[in-house]
Design a protein around this motif. Structure first.
Motif, PDB file in Angstrom:
ATOM      1  N   CYS A 266       0.843  -1.199   0.000  1.00 27.54           N
ATOM      2  CA  CYS A 266       0.000   0.000   0.000  1.00 27.54           C
ATOM      3  C   CYS A 266       0.875   1.245   0.000  1.00 27.54           C
ATOM      4  O   CYS A 266       2.027   1.234   0.452  1.00 27.54           O
ATOM      5  N   ILE A 267       0.317   2.345  -0.489  1.00 26.51           N
ATOM      6  CA  ILE A 267       1.073   3.593  -0.634  1.00 26.51           C
ATOM      7  C   ILE A 267       1.469   4.144   0.728  1.00 26.51           C
ATOM      8  O   ILE A 267       2.566   4.687   0.904  1.00 26.51           O
ATOM      9  N   ARG A 268       0.579   4.008   1.724  1.00 29.95           N
ATOM     10  CA  ARG A 268       0.897   4.556   3.051  1.00 29.95           C
ATOM     11  C   ARG A 268       2.159   3.906   3.622  1.00 29.95           C
ATOM     12  O   ARG A 268       3.025   4.583   4.190  1.00 29.95           O
ATOM     13  N   CYS A 269       2.291   2.583   3.459  1.00 29.43           N
ATOM     14  CA  CYS A 269       3.477   1.896   3.975  1.00 29.43           C
ATOM     15  C   CYS A 269       4.729   2.224   3.159  1.00 29.43           C
ATOM     16  O   CYS A 269       5.786   2.516   3.713  1.00 29.43           O
ATOM     17  N   THR A 270       4.601   2.178   1.825  1.00 31.81           N
ATOM     18  CA  THR A 270       5.776   2.402   0.988  1.00 31.81           C
ATOM     19  C   THR A 270       6.279   3.825   1.122  1.00 31.81           C
ATOM     20  O   THR A 270       7.481   4.073   1.065  1.00 31.81           O
ATOM     21  N   SER A 271       5.366   4.790   1.301  1.00 36.73           N
ATOM     22  CA  SER A 271       5.790   6.197   1.400  1.00 36.73           C
ATOM     23  C   SER A 271       6.517   6.483   2.701  1.00 36.73           C
ATOM     24  O   SER A 271       7.264   7.454   2.801  1.00 36.73           O
ATOM     25  N   THR A 272       6.287   5.646   3.728  1.00 40.51           N
ATOM     26  CA  THR A 272       6.957   5.842   5.015  1.00 40.51           C
ATOM     27  C   THR A 272       8.045   4.812   5.279  1.00 40.51           C
ATOM     28  O   THR A 272       8.627   4.772   6.360  1.00 40.51           O
ATOM     29  N   GLY A 273       8.307   3.928   4.285  1.00 40.80           N
ATOM     30  CA  GLY A 273       9.380   2.964   4.414  1.00 40.80           C
ATOM     31  C   GLY A 273       9.052   1.753   5.274  1.00 40.80           C
ATOM     32  O   GLY A 273       9.954   0.998   5.648  1.00 40.80           O
ATOM     33  N   ARG A 274       7.774   1.533   5.561  1.00 41.46           N
ATOM     34  CA  ARG A 274       7.386   0.391   6.396  1.00 41.46           C
ATOM     35  C   ARG A 274       7.155  -0.851   5.543  1.00 41.46           C
ATOM     36  O   ARG A 274       6.815  -0.762   4.376  1.00 41.46           O
ATOM     37  N   LYS A 275       7.317  -2.024   6.172  1.00 43.01           N
ATOM     38  CA  LYS A 275       7.034  -3.272   5.499  1.00 43.01           C
ATOM     39  C   LYS A 275       5.528  -3.459   5.414  1.00 43.01           C
ATOM     40  O   LYS A 275       4.817  -3.329   6.412  1.00 43.01           O
ATOM     41  N   CYS A 276       5.043  -3.787   4.230  1.00 44.22           N
ATOM     42  CA  CYS A 276       3.602  -3.917   4.008  1.00 44.22           C
ATOM     43  C   CYS A 276       3.252  -5.386   3.815  1.00 44.22           C
ATOM     44  O   CYS A 276       3.827  -6.068   2.958  1.00 44.22           O
ATOM     45  N   GLU A 277       2.297  -5.889   4.605  1.00 46.08           N
ATOM     46  CA  GLU A 277       1.871  -7.283   4.515  1.00 46.08           C
ATOM     47  C   GLU A 277       0.352  -7.360   4.535  1.00 46.08           C
ATOM     48  O   GLU A 277      -0.313  -6.623   5.265  1.00 46.08           O
ATOM     49  N   TYR A 278      -0.185  -8.262   3.713  1.00 44.49           N
ATOM     50  CA  TYR A 278      -1.628  -8.484   3.667  1.00 44.49           C
ATOM     51  C   TYR A 278      -1.958  -9.862   4.227  1.00 44.49           C
ATOM     52  O   TYR A 278      -1.146 -10.798   4.151  1.00 44.49           O
ATOM     53  N   GLU A 279      -3.151 -10.008   4.774  1.00 40.29           N
ATOM     54  CA  GLU A 279      -3.637 -11.279   5.273  1.00 40.29           C
ATOM     55  C   GLU A 279      -4.477 -11.962   4.207  1.00 40.29           C
ATOM     56  O   GLU A 279      -5.407 -11.342   3.652  1.00 40.29           O
ATOM     57  N   GLY A 280      -4.165 -13.232   3.892  1.00 41.11           N
ATOM     58  CA  GLY A 280      -4.988 -13.976   2.948  1.00 41.11           C
ATOM     59  C   GLY A 280      -4.809 -13.503   1.529  1.00 41.11           C
ATOM     60  O   GLY A 280      -3.788 -12.932   1.143  1.00 41.11           O
ATOM     61  N   LYS A 281      -5.822 -13.712   0.693  1.00 38.59           N
ATOM     62  CA  LYS A 281      -5.753 -13.378  -0.731  1.00 38.59           C
ATOM     63  C   LYS A 281      -5.950 -11.889  -0.944  1.00 38.59           C
ATOM     64  O   LYS A 281      -6.663 -11.222  -0.213  1.00 38.59           O
ATOM     65  N   ALA A 282      -5.345 -11.404  -2.005  1.00 42.94           N
ATOM     66  CA  ALA A 282      -5.554 -10.016  -2.409  1.00 42.94           C
ATOM     67  C   ALA A 282      -6.877  -9.932  -3.144  1.00 42.94           C
ATOM     68  O   ALA A 282      -7.134 -10.685  -4.061  1.00 42.94           O
TER      69      ALA A 282
END
Length: 552
Positions: free
Chosen positions: A38-54
């Motif tokens: 997600c943009i919020r995570c990438t813009s702040t340098g955080r690792k972005c992880e989703y649960e289950g299927k996209a």
């Protein structure tokens, strides 16, 4: 009136969803749900992880496939040529239009919006057609003995789609149901279309309207009526695009980028988590330092004094400290990426470009407190660094056929190279800068390289004709390899160069003859230069002011 001019009171409709990433859920903030990150995570340098299927969103890797494989009914107003143009956009335009740091906006956010907004769809395919055929008038024909220019098919399609997009936005405004965020996306796309056609005055006007929309949203934010997720999207994605456009357009169009700058000096982090954040901060500094430089230039012109106030000296110290802190954090980031073996060729090019901006701003701050034009001579190594680093950056942004894209909305070499060509008085370095400008994308945001090259050559001709005319290798614009390695003498150097718009009043030192001549040609924008001119009769130098047509 522009279709975007009436968006201030438009309603904003937030959407609720539970499909956000795990990181945003833990932080209890609204996720934009972009995949895979997600943009919020990438813009702040955080690792972005989703649960289950996209579910239900695009990813950077699959956006083109999912859009092009959708049934025709899912894409508004689709015909074969539109689908072909959309495919070209994904395959050839999107990777270059925003550069590597803003690829999510151009390949994820914009396609997401276009699925439900026909105006955005039409704007995308118009950009694609213009990107594929950047020359708007390549064909010549004769009509009643006169040479006329005719548009090729791509350009005719682009104008048709652009007109349809503008009409759709106007209709939404009239119905009162346009989302102001969709309006901002449309504004960016419309600026892009106008710039690709060479209509930089119209692009600057759209920029002004976009600034007003951003200010309106910020006012709503203060009242608590805008969701936190949309505030973050505005500040992390949209505002950096407008700040960059303003930073590179300020010197030629005086666009109101100052409206986007923080009211106070926020603390700068000692470490940058990403090149994107490093880019966003250096661009903010570029806008702030250019505005400060203009204040200093105006101070010298108006007061005819060589001294500056304590307030200006204090401001210079603050800006210098911020730039030094940025440089330290940038060096740490590069070292961290190197140790992790995480530097891609694109990252190397971006890093070189950011360093060229640092060198440009370092020279600006070091010389803006003195009216003397020889102060830049002490920064010859920095000018050489700018040329070297911009060469590396252009190599990294070259297309598969080794040419540059015709247009970019991402950070590019225009500002550092144009500054070098004007302010460095070493003939070889400034000509190397001009040569790189010729290689660069010909339109960079609100900046048109051809106009910059023309201006730089005019300045070189004026300075060097008086300065080293007697040299056996007499200097002429465009001669890179035969020029002698000598500085332009101090008395031949041009003074502060400023943009003049006759609509804002006629300068007192512009003669009636000049005003009449420019009015006959329909000219309104000029560069005002100050220079010392040699009076051969008295063998003395006199200060004169001249006006050069700023032809976009």
């Amino acid at each position: 009136m522009s279709p975007l001019a009436s968006l201030k009171g438009s309603p904003i409709r937030p959407k609720r969803s539970r499909r956000g990433c795990r990181t945003c859920k833990i932080r209890k903030v609204k996720c934009g749900e972009e995949k895979p990150n997600c943009i919020r995570c990438t813009s702040t340098g955080r690792k972005c992880e989703y649960e289950g299927k996209a579910l239900g969103t695009f990813s950077s890797a699959s956006s083109a496939t999912s859009m092009l494989d959708s049934p025709l009914s899912l894409s508004p107003n689709t015909v074969w040529r539109e689908r072909r143009s959309f495919a070209y956009y994904f395959q050839h335009a999107a990777p270059f239009v925003g550069g590597s740091l803003d690829v999510d906006f151009w390949r994820v956010i914009v396609p997401q919006v276009c699925r439900s907004e026909p105006a955005v769809w039409d704007a995308i395919i118009a950009i694609s057609a213009l990107f594929e055929s950047p020359d708007p008038c390549p064909d010549l024909a004769l009509e009643r003995g006169r040479e006329i220019r005719t548009l090729n098919q791509n350009h005719r399609d682009a104008l048709t789609w652009y007109s349809r997009s503008v009409s759709a936005v106007r209709q939404r405004i009239e119905r009162g149901d346009v989302d102001i965020f969709v309006g901002l996306v449309s504004c960016i796309l419309f600026i892009c279309i106008e710039a690709l056609q060479g209509a930089l005055a119209e692009a600057a006007q759209l920029y002004d309207q976009g600034i007003r929309l951003i200010c309106a949203l910020r006012a709503q934010t203060a009242s608590g009526t805008v969701p936190a997720a949309k505030i973050a999207w505005l500040e992390d994605t949209i505002v950096p695009i407008f700040v960059y456009l303003g930073a590179i357009g300020y010197s030629i169009a005086l666009v109101p980028v100052g409206s986007l700058l923080p009211c106070s000096d926020p603390a700068m982090a000692l470490e940058f988590p990403s090149l994107k954040l490093a880019r966003d901060i250096i661009i903010l500094l570029a806008a702030e330092i250019q505005i400060f430089q203009r204040v200093c230039d105006d101070n010298f012109v108006q007061s005819h004094a060589s001294q500056v106030s304590q307030d200006l000296k204090l401001r210079q110290m603050v800006l210098s400290a911020k730039l030094k802190k940025w440089h330290l954090a940038f060096i740490n980031l590069k070292e961290s990426l190197r140790k992790r073996n995480a530097l891609t060729p694109q990252d190397i090019g971006t890093g070189a470009l950011l360093f060229s901006y640092h060198e440009t701003l370092f020279i600006m701050l070091g010389t803006c407190m003195s009216p003397s034009q020889i102060t830049t001579d002490a920064y010859l190594p920095n000018f050489q660094n700018i040329v070297d680093q911009c060469g590396i950056a252009l190599d990294a942004t070259a297309q598969s056929d080794s040419t540059q894209p015709p247009f970019t909305f991402g950070i590019s070499v225009g500002l550092p190279l144009w500054f070098t060509s004007l302010r460095c008085r070493d003939p070889r370095i400034r000509r190397a800068a001009v040569a790189l400008l010729r290689r660069a994308p010909q339109v960079q945001g609100l900046y048109k390289c051809a106009a910059g090259v023309s201006l730089a050559e005019t300045v070189m001709m004026l300075e060097e004709k008086d300065g080293i005319e007697s040299s056996p290798n007499s200097l002429h614009p465009g001669t890179v390899e035969t020029t002698p390695a000598v500085f332009v003498p101090e008395e031949a150097r041009l003074g502060p160069i400023g943009v003049i718009d006759l609509d804002n009043g006629i300068p007192p030192d512009m003669t009636d003859e000049e005003v009449h001549k420019w009015n006959q040609r329909g000219c309104r924008n000029f560069l005002r230069i100050s220079r010392d001119q040699c009076d051969l009769a008295s063998d003395t130098w006199q200060r004169v002011h001249e006006y050069i047509l700023l032809d976009h």
